[in-house]
Each structure stands twice: as structure tokens, then as C-alpha cells.
Design a protein around this motif. Structure first.
Motif, PDB file in Angstrom:
ATOM      1  N   SER A  94     -21.389 -10.602  35.494  1.00  0.00           N
ATOM      2  CA  SER A  94     -21.368 -11.264  34.189  1.00  0.00           C
ATOM      3  C   SER A  94     -20.028 -11.017  33.516  1.00  0.00           C
ATOM      4  O   SER A  94     -19.517  -9.889  33.516  1.00  0.00           O
ATOM      5  CB  SER A  94     -22.507 -10.726  33.316  1.00  0.00           C
ATOM      6  OG  SER A  94     -22.454 -11.293  32.029  1.00  0.00           O
ATOM      7  N   LEU A  95     -19.436 -12.074  32.968  1.00  0.00           N
ATOM      8  CA  LEU A  95     -18.124 -11.978  32.345  1.00  0.00           C
ATOM      9  C   LEU A  95     -18.287 -12.001  30.836  1.00  0.00           C
ATOM     10  O   LEU A  95     -18.949 -12.875  30.284  1.00  0.00           O
ATOM     11  CB  LEU A  95     -17.238 -13.138  32.797  1.00  0.00           C
ATOM     12  CG  LEU A  95     -17.003 -13.246  34.312  1.00  0.00           C
ATOM     13  CD1 LEU A  95     -16.240 -14.524  34.634  1.00  0.00           C
ATOM     14  CD2 LEU A  95     -16.257 -12.031  34.830  1.00  0.00           C
ATOM     15  N   THR A  96     -17.670 -11.043  30.171  1.00  0.00           N
ATOM     16  CA  THR A  96     -17.723 -10.963  28.712  1.00  0.00           C
ATOM     17  C   THR A  96     -16.322 -11.161  28.178  1.00  0.00           C
ATOM     18  O   THR A  96     -15.477 -10.266  28.224  1.00  0.00           O
ATOM     19  CB  THR A  96     -18.271  -9.603  28.252  1.00  0.00           C
ATOM     20  OG1 THR A  96     -19.560  -9.399  28.836  1.00  0.00           O
ATOM     21  CG2 THR A  96     -18.394  -9.569  26.738  1.00  0.00           C
ATOM     22  N   ALA A  97     -16.050 -12.355  27.684  1.00  0.00           N
ATOM     23  CA  ALA A  97     -14.723 -12.698  27.177  1.00  0.00           C
ATOM     24  C   ALA A  97     -14.842 -14.049  26.485  1.00  0.00           C
ATOM     25  O   ALA A  97     -15.836 -14.768  26.666  1.00  0.00           O
ATOM     26  CB  ALA A  97     -13.709 -12.759  28.310  1.00  0.00           C
ATOM     27  N   PRO A  98     -13.848 -14.440  25.677  1.00  0.00           N
ATOM     28  CA  PRO A  98     -13.857 -15.802  25.132  1.00  0.00           C
ATOM     29  C   PRO A  98     -13.870 -16.829  26.258  1.00  0.00           C
ATOM     30  O   PRO A  98     -13.338 -16.590  27.345  1.00  0.00           O
ATOM     31  CB  PRO A  98     -12.537 -15.853  24.334  1.00  0.00           C
ATOM     32  CG  PRO A  98     -12.252 -14.435  23.979  1.00  0.00           C
ATOM     33  CD  PRO A  98     -12.737 -13.627  25.145  1.00  0.00           C
ATOM     34  N   MET A  99     -14.464 -17.980  25.998  1.00  0.00           N
ATOM     35  CA  MET A  99     -14.681 -18.971  27.044  1.00  0.00           C
ATOM     36  C   MET A  99     -13.406 -19.414  27.751  1.00  0.00           C
ATOM     37  O   MET A  99     -13.417 -19.568  28.983  1.00  0.00           O
ATOM     38  CB  MET A  99     -15.411 -20.194  26.458  1.00  0.00           C
ATOM     39  CG  MET A  99     -15.896 -21.159  27.529  1.00  0.00           C
ATOM     40  SD  MET A  99     -16.919 -20.355  28.820  1.00  0.00           S
ATOM     41  CE  MET A  99     -18.321 -19.831  27.825  1.00  0.00           C
ATOM     42  N   PRO A 100     -12.270 -19.629  27.057  1.00  0.00           N
ATOM     43  CA  PRO A 100     -11.069 -20.032  27.808  1.00  0.00           C
ATOM     44  C   PRO A 100     -10.678 -19.015  28.873  1.00  0.00           C
ATOM     45  O   PRO A 100     -10.273 -19.397  29.982  1.00  0.00           O
ATOM     46  CB  PRO A 100      -9.997 -20.143  26.716  1.00  0.00           C
ATOM     47  CG  PRO A 100     -10.760 -20.458  25.481  1.00  0.00           C
ATOM     48  CD  PRO A 100     -12.038 -19.678  25.600  1.00  0.00           C
ATOM     49  N   SER A 168      -8.247 -19.986  13.127  1.00  0.00           N
ATOM     50  CA  SER A 168      -9.321 -19.395  12.328  1.00  0.00           C
ATOM     51  C   SER A 168      -9.996 -18.203  12.994  1.00  0.00           C
ATOM     52  O   SER A 168     -10.904 -17.613  12.411  1.00  0.00           O
ATOM     53  CB  SER A 168     -10.392 -20.461  12.036  1.00  0.00           C
ATOM     54  OG  SER A 168     -10.929 -20.976  13.251  1.00  0.00           O
ATOM     55  N   SER A 169      -9.562 -17.833  14.200  1.00  0.00           N
ATOM     56  CA  SER A 169     -10.215 -16.733  14.900  1.00  0.00           C
ATOM     57  C   SER A 169      -9.251 -16.131  15.910  1.00  0.00           C
ATOM     58  O   SER A 169      -8.265 -16.774  16.307  1.00  0.00           O
ATOM     59  CB  SER A 169     -11.472 -17.225  15.620  1.00  0.00           C
ATOM     60  OG  SER A 169     -11.107 -18.069  16.709  1.00  0.00           O
ATOM     61  N   PRO A 170      -9.520 -14.901  16.353  1.00  0.00           N
ATOM     62  CA  PRO A 170      -8.688 -14.321  17.429  1.00  0.00           C
ATOM     63  C   PRO A 170      -8.686 -15.183  18.689  1.00  0.00           C
ATOM     64  O   PRO A 170      -7.691 -15.213  19.410  1.00  0.00           O
ATOM     65  CB  PRO A 170      -9.358 -12.963  17.683  1.00  0.00           C
ATOM     66  CG  PRO A 170     -10.021 -12.616  16.372  1.00  0.00           C
ATOM     67  CD  PRO A 170     -10.498 -13.924  15.825  1.00  0.00           C
ATOM     68  N   GLU A 171      -9.789 -15.894  18.942  1.00  0.00           N
ATOM     69  CA  GLU A 171      -9.840 -16.750  20.120  1.00  0.00           C
ATOM     70  C   GLU A 171      -8.784 -17.853  20.054  1.00  0.00           C
ATOM     71  O   GLU A 171      -8.216 -18.251  21.076  1.00  0.00           O
ATOM     72  CB  GLU A 171     -11.226 -17.365  20.278  1.00  0.00           C
ATOM     73  CG  GLU A 171     -11.362 -18.232  21.524  1.00  0.00           C
ATOM     74  CD  GLU A 171     -12.759 -18.786  21.713  1.00  0.00           C
ATOM     75  OE1 GLU A 171     -12.878 -19.870  22.317  1.00  0.00           O
ATOM     76  OE2 GLU A 171     -13.725 -18.151  21.251  1.00  0.00           O
ATOM     77  N   ASP A 172      -8.507 -18.362  18.843  1.00  0.00           N
ATOM     78  CA  ASP A 172      -7.465 -19.384  18.692  1.00  0.00           C
ATOM     79  C   ASP A 172      -6.114 -18.838  19.132  1.00  0.00           C
ATOM     80  O   ASP A 172      -5.339 -19.532  19.811  1.00  0.00           O
ATOM     81  CB  ASP A 172      -7.382 -19.852  17.239  1.00  0.00           C
ATOM     82  CG  ASP A 172      -8.562 -20.714  16.828  1.00  0.00           C
ATOM     83  OD1 ASP A 172      -9.227 -21.271  17.728  1.00  0.00           O
ATOM     84  OD2 ASP A 172      -8.830 -20.826  15.622  1.00  0.00           O
ATOM     85  N   LEU A 173      -5.810 -17.607  18.742  1.00  0.00           N
ATOM     86  CA  LEU A 173      -4.535 -16.999  19.118  1.00  0.00           C
ATOM     87  C   LEU A 173      -4.480 -16.741  20.621  1.00  0.00           C
ATOM     88  O   LEU A 173      -3.436 -16.938  21.257  1.00  0.00           O
ATOM     89  CB  LEU A 173      -4.328 -15.704  18.339  1.00  0.00           C
ATOM     90  CG  LEU A 173      -4.331 -15.824  16.812  1.00  0.00           C
ATOM     91  CD1 LEU A 173      -4.144 -14.454  16.169  1.00  0.00           C
ATOM     92  CD2 LEU A 173      -3.241 -16.783  16.346  1.00  0.00           C
ATOM     93  N   GLU A 174      -5.588 -16.305  21.186  1.00  0.00           N
ATOM     94  CA  GLU A 174      -5.634 -16.059  22.623  1.00  0.00           C
ATOM     95  C   GLU A 174      -5.462 -17.359  23.394  1.00  0.00           C
ATOM     96  O   GLU A 174      -4.742 -17.402  24.412  1.00  0.00           O
ATOM     97  CB  GLU A 174      -6.957 -15.398  22.998  1.00  0.00           C
ATOM     98  CG  GLU A 174      -7.053 -15.026  24.462  1.00  0.00           C
ATOM     99  CD  GLU A 174      -8.306 -14.229  24.772  1.00  0.00           C
ATOM    100  OE1 GLU A 174      -9.151 -14.734  25.519  1.00  0.00           O
ATOM    101  OE2 GLU A 174      -8.429 -13.096  24.259  1.00  0.00           O
ATOM    102  N   THR A 175      -6.087 -18.426  22.909  1.00  0.00           N
ATOM    103  CA  THR A 175      -5.956 -19.718  23.575  1.00  0.00           C
ATOM    104  C   THR A 175      -4.512 -20.196  23.543  1.00  0.00           C
ATOM    105  O   THR A 175      -3.992 -20.718  24.546  1.00  0.00           O
ATOM    106  CB  THR A 175      -6.879 -20.759  22.918  1.00  0.00           C
ATOM    107  OG1 THR A 175      -8.237 -20.319  23.033  1.00  0.00           O
ATOM    108  CG2 THR A 175      -6.732 -22.118  23.576  1.00  0.00           C
ATOM    109  N   GLU A 176      -3.841 -20.011  22.422  1.00  0.00           N
ATOM    110  CA  GLU A 176      -2.437 -20.408  22.349  1.00  0.00           C
ATOM    111  C   GLU A 176      -1.597 -19.623  23.354  1.00  0.00           C
ATOM    112  O   GLU A 176      -0.705 -20.171  24.017  1.00  0.00           O
ATOM    113  CB  GLU A 176      -1.874 -20.206  20.939  1.00  0.00           C
ATOM    114  CG  GLU A 176      -0.419 -20.642  20.835  1.00  0.00           C
ATOM    115  CD  GLU A 176       0.179 -20.438  19.460  1.00  0.00           C
ATOM    116  OE1 GLU A 176       1.427 -20.589  19.344  1.00  0.00           O
ATOM    117  OE2 GLU A 176      -0.563 -20.126  18.507  1.00  0.00           O
TER     118      GLU A 176
END
Length: 553
Positions: A94-100, A168-176
């Protein structure tokens, strides 16, 4: 216009054999009803297949489907000579991380375990789905004879700008970050517009050594109507053409319609909103408000048409497509209107002007401001506008050939392998406390390493049990010929024990282990080669969890 880097350093001068091509995409025509990336990659797949290349599509959304059945689409693409592979579901841990990041890891796992070696991989930067594969290639782990070509489409932060939003979220920064790296680590970058290349440069994105602006291939299955259409003498319907969201100009069109005078409205029988539905209720409420209070015509909202159905709707007499985008790369909505000689007007932003022949731009383009759009609409309807089709700025056949030439010429040579003399000495710093049954396994895993240029420093952090002391004596004697060091210390916990081991190290790199760790047989070799490949000071990796029955100890 941007200055495009030459291809000479990345491409061979002569065309070579046909290529085994993989297209990686989260959007593709068939399972997904419509979308820019899906249209672009489907068109590219068919164009390359028509030029004789062997083409496979990896659909990264797996089982997600908006129409038909997945088996049906696999069969349909097979009829066209294209392998269509929905990415398998994760059957591992099982992977626990943002979807990207999860999607990127699953794409990497699929590529790593795939039986076929591809010559060229095309992928979009959007959501960074090839990041881990590119990182593995950079570190010399896999894919050394594969060329990765990124096709820019819509960086997430660019789309947020167009929608007047901030991350709006840390996930946005990670995606960038993932998207930036998917461009920086590519062998070559293709952008459908020079505009987006300049946008990246202004924001200090790191681009590959070579890149170019090359329009997308013409939509798959779209029959050009150039020269064969009869045109109406009058228009009577406004059709907003695009996703129902801020970036596509929904609010802009609504404000422009508010500025139309009654005389113009008498020539308009209907306003239609044609595009995928936005989940933002504010826009739906905006349209409802205008319907009830402001616009004296019928309002229609159509959200369930695919690309073919939408183009058929727009091609009917009397309809004017309005493409009011606030930011665009190279929209298929404009290319499709040009190919089918559909009556349209569009905002003069982003890469839109690059698609339209220069002599036609002043007739069909408007400034993305309500008053400018209102004036353009008034001209179209009050003067009983007789539509003269605008022309594409390029030949679709020529563009398809250029994509094929790029595929054929891209350099597939792998970087030179590192010699043994270039590989560093590693000091393994291993801490131990009262677990002799585990320590022996940890040391044995190091003894079995494929890499030989390393030393081991074991620090016993104050074990007091007689069994631990006896085990240490046995192990130190067993590994005496290898000159592994066994240091006994008072109990000062992990940080101090690791520092003590490091103080006795003579290697260029330190690798820290605990007595409940087991090193995989190629672990040190992999670390050493990766460190030299990327000139890294620090490396880390994921870890596996193993289970052992210790009741016998």
C-alpha cells in the motif's frame, strides 16, 4: 517569439530505422470523452503509426473510464495497429503519498517490469507521472537506451494562474516540483506553442538542452472541411466552446453579453454553453442568474458531448463558436474550428495566434476584455456577419512528418558506463544493541554484497547481556580477515553510536545501518553507481519490510 535551441546536440543528422514508441498519458480518446492531452496524444499515436512506427499507449488512469468498456477500447486501438494498455492496479505494498507521486511510482514500476524496451517515450509534464522513471534513468538504474521526450501541455501552476488561483495545499507545491522535473530531466522538449516556452523561461523553469515549438498533430479521425463548406449569410447562435471554468473565459463571455444592446440581441436566438462541466457551483449559479434576469434568449448548457459530437454541433449553419480563454497553450478547439471552417472568434492570448494564418488574425481575434468581446459579437450579429473561414498557419501533413522525423532522429545512445576506478569506497556504519540474533543476519547481508570496495564499522552501544557479548566476540573473529571493525561503547543511544562509527570511517561515503536492517545483494553497488552518476552528496531510497519468526531466539 522565443529563440528555440538547435537540435544538433541531441539528434542524429540522418534518419534511422523506425522506432518502438511508447506514449504515456493520463488522458486518451475513448476511455476519456474529450480533453486536450487526450486529443494530442491520440493524434500523435495515430500519426506515428501511419509513418510506420510501432506504437504503444500506456493509459495511466488504469480502470477509469467515462464511456464504453475498457476491453472495447483495447480492441478498437488494436484494429488501428496500436497497443493500448490500461496501467494495472497496484498489487504491491500500500502506498501512502499524494496521488501524483503514487501515479508516478506506479508508472515507473510498470516501465521497469515491462518486457519490452522502448526506443522513444513521449509524455506530458502534467502531474509529473514520469518523474520516478526519469530519476531512475538519471541515476543510471534503468532506461539507459530510451529517449524521453516531454510534450508540454498545461503545467498545473499555469492553469491556476489562468483561474486566478494560488496554490492551496502542499500537494500543489509537490505537483509543481514533479512537473518541473519532468521537463528538466527530459532529453528533448516539444511545446505546441512558442508562448509556453517563453512562459517557462520567465519563471526560471529548467529546460532540456534542446527544445522546439512544434504544433500538435491534427485530431485523430477529424476530416478536414477546408474548401468544401458552404457558409451562412447570417449567424443566430452564440456557442461558448470550452470547459466551463474561469480560465476558459466563462465569466468573460457573461460580462460581454451583459454589454450587448437590444438591437444586437434581436439577431440572437440562443446562447449555448458547450464543454465539460465545471465542479464550481459559482459558475453554474452565474449562468442561472443571467438566464433568469439578463439575456432575452434561450440558454442551453451541453456538457455530455465528446469531441466529434461537439464539432458536429458547431458545424451547423448559424452557430458562432466563442473561444474566450484567458490562458491557452495551443488549444484543439481553435485548430478544430480552423480545419472544419467553423465560424469562430477567439481571444488573442497564449498560443492561439500561432495557430491562425497572419492575414486572418485581425478578423477572428479579440482582446480578452468584456468590452472588446462585446464589440466583436456586435460586429458579427448586427451587420449580418458573412463568415469567411480563417486558415491554419501550417500544413497538418507537414507537422505529422516532422513528428515522425523527430522520433526517428532522436539519439538513443546510452552514457558511458563508469569504470571500477571511478566507484567510491563506502564505510558501512552499523549500530547494535542487545540483538545478537539480528546482527549476524545484517553482517551476512553485507558479506554477500556484489560491491567489494567497502568497510564495516560495528558499534555495540553498551550491550550487557552475556549472549550479546559472546555473539560480538564470535562475529569479530569471523570477519577478522576482512578487517571489519567492532567497537564497544557505553550506552549513549543511536546518534552517539553512529557518530562514533563515522569517526572510525575511512570511506568516501558513509552508509548507516541498524542491526535489524538487511542490505539487498546489490545495495552498495547501486548506491555507489548512483552517487557517481549524479555527483550526489546524499542518497536515500525506499525500503522493504521483511518478517521473521524470532520466537526461536
Amino acid at each position: 517569439m522565443t529563440s528555440i535551441a538547435p537540435l544538433s546536440s541531441a539528434l542524429h543528422a540522418e534518419i534511422t530505422d523506425k522506432r518502438r514508441v511508447l506514449l504515456i498519458s493520463p488522458d486518451i480518446e475513448g476511455p476519456v470523452r474529450n480533453g486536450g492531452i487526450g486529443t494530442a496524444f491520440t493524434a500523435l499515436a495515430r500519426a506515428l503509426k501511419s509513418q510506420g512506427h510501432d506504437v504503444t499507449i500506456l493509459y495511466t488512469l488504469g480502470t477509469y473510464i467515462e464511456q464504453g468498456t475498457m476491453d472495447g477500447w483495447v480492441r478498437q486501438y488494436k484494429k488501428d495497429g496500436i497497443r493500448f494498455i490500461p496501467r494495472p492496479d497496484n498489487d504491491g505494498p500500500s502506498l501512502t503519498a499524494p496521488m501524483p507521486r503514487i501515479n508516478s511510482w506506479l508508472v515507473y514500476e510498470w516501465l521497469k517490469n515491462c518486457n519490452e524496451i522502448f526506443d522513444v517515450i513521449y509524455y506530458p509534464e502534467w502531474r509529473g507521472e514520469t518523474y520516478y522513471a526519469l530519476l531512475a534513468r538519471k541515476m543510471g538504474l534503468h532506461f539507459q537506451n530510451t529517449a524521453f521526450i516531454v510534450v508540454t501541455h498545461s503545467p498545473s501552476v499555469w492553469a491556476q494562474e489562468g483561474n486566478n488561483k494560488l496554490p492551496s495545499s502542499p500537494e500543489d507545491l509537490e505537483t509543481e516540483f514533479l512537473e518541473r522535473q519532468c521537463i528538466a530531466l527530459a532529453d528533448h522538449m516539444v511545446s505546441p506553442s512558442a508562448y509556453l516556452i517563453n512562459w517557462m523561461k520567465r519563471r526560471n523553469w529548467v529546460l532540456p538542452e534542446t527544445y522546439e515549438a512544434l504544433p500538435n498533430c491534427a485530431p485523430a479521425g477529424l476530416k478536414s472541411a477546408i474548401g468544401s463548406r458552404k457558409f451562412p449569410t447570417a449567424l443566430n447562435e452564440i456557442v461558448f466552446f470550452g470547459r466551463l471554468e474561469e480560465r476558459k473565459g466563462l465569466t468573460l463571455l457573461c460580462k460581454a453579453l451583459d454589454r450587448l444592446d437590444p438591437a444586437t440581441w434581436t439577431n440572437i436566438r440562443q446562447v449555448t454553453f458547450l464543454g465539460k462541466s465545471s465542479h464550481e457551483l459559482a459558475f453554474k449559479k452565474l449562468i442561472e442568474k443571467k438566464t433568469n434576469n439578463n439575456w432575452p434568449v434561450e440558454i442551453r448548457i451541453i456538457t455530455n458531448m465528446d469531441r466529434t459530437q461537439a464539432n458536429t454541433y458547431l458545424s451547423q449553419p448559424g452557430r458562432l463558436a466563442v473561444i474566450a480563454s484567458l490562458s491557452e497553450n495551443s488549444p484543439y478547439s481553435v485548430m478544430e474550428c480552423l480545419l472544419q471552417e467553423t465560424a469562430f472568434i477567439a481571444s488573442n492570448i497564449g498560443g492561439i495566434p500561432e495557430l491562425i494564418a497572419h492575414q486572418d488574425q485581425s478578423r477572428v481575434l479579440f482582446e480578452p476584455q468584456p468590452q472588446s468581446l462585446a464589440e466583436c459579437l456586435t460586429k458579427c450579429f448586427e451587420t449580418r456577419f458573412s463568415f469567411k473561414p480563417a486558415k491554419l498557419s501550417f500544413s497538418p501533413d507537414d507537422i505529422a512528418k516532422k513528428w515522425s522525423e523527430l522520433t526517428q532522429k532522436i539519439d538513443l545512445s546510452a552514457p558511458e558506463a563508469l569504470s571500477k576506478a571511478e566507484l567510491p569506497r563506502i564505510s558501512v556504519c552499523l549500530t547494535h544493541y542487545e540483538r545478537p540474533h539480528l546482527l549476524g543476519e545484517a553482517l551476512n547481508s553485507l558479506f554477500q554484497q556484489s560491491y567489494k570496495n567497502f568497510e564495516v564499522i560495528v558499534v555495540d552501544d553498551g550491550s550487557v547481556k552475556q549472549s550479546s557479548k559472546e555473539c560480538l566476540n564470535r562475529l569479530s573473529k569471523h570477519y577478522e580477515e576482512l578487517e571489519w571493525k567492532f567497537i564497544r561503547s557505553t550506552n549513549r543511544y543511536l546518534g552517539a553510536a553512529r557518530n562514533l562509527a563515522a569517526s572510525h570511517a575511512t570511506g568516501e561515503y558513509l552508509m548507516f545501518m541498524d542491526d535489524d536492517n538487511i542490505a539487498l545483494p546489490h545495495e552498495l553497488e547501486t548506491y555507489a553507481r548512483c552517487a557517481r552518476q549524479v555527483d550526489a552528496d546524499i542518497l536515500t531510497c525506499p525500503f522493504d519490510i521483511y518478517h521473521r519468526d524470532i520466537s526461536a531466539y
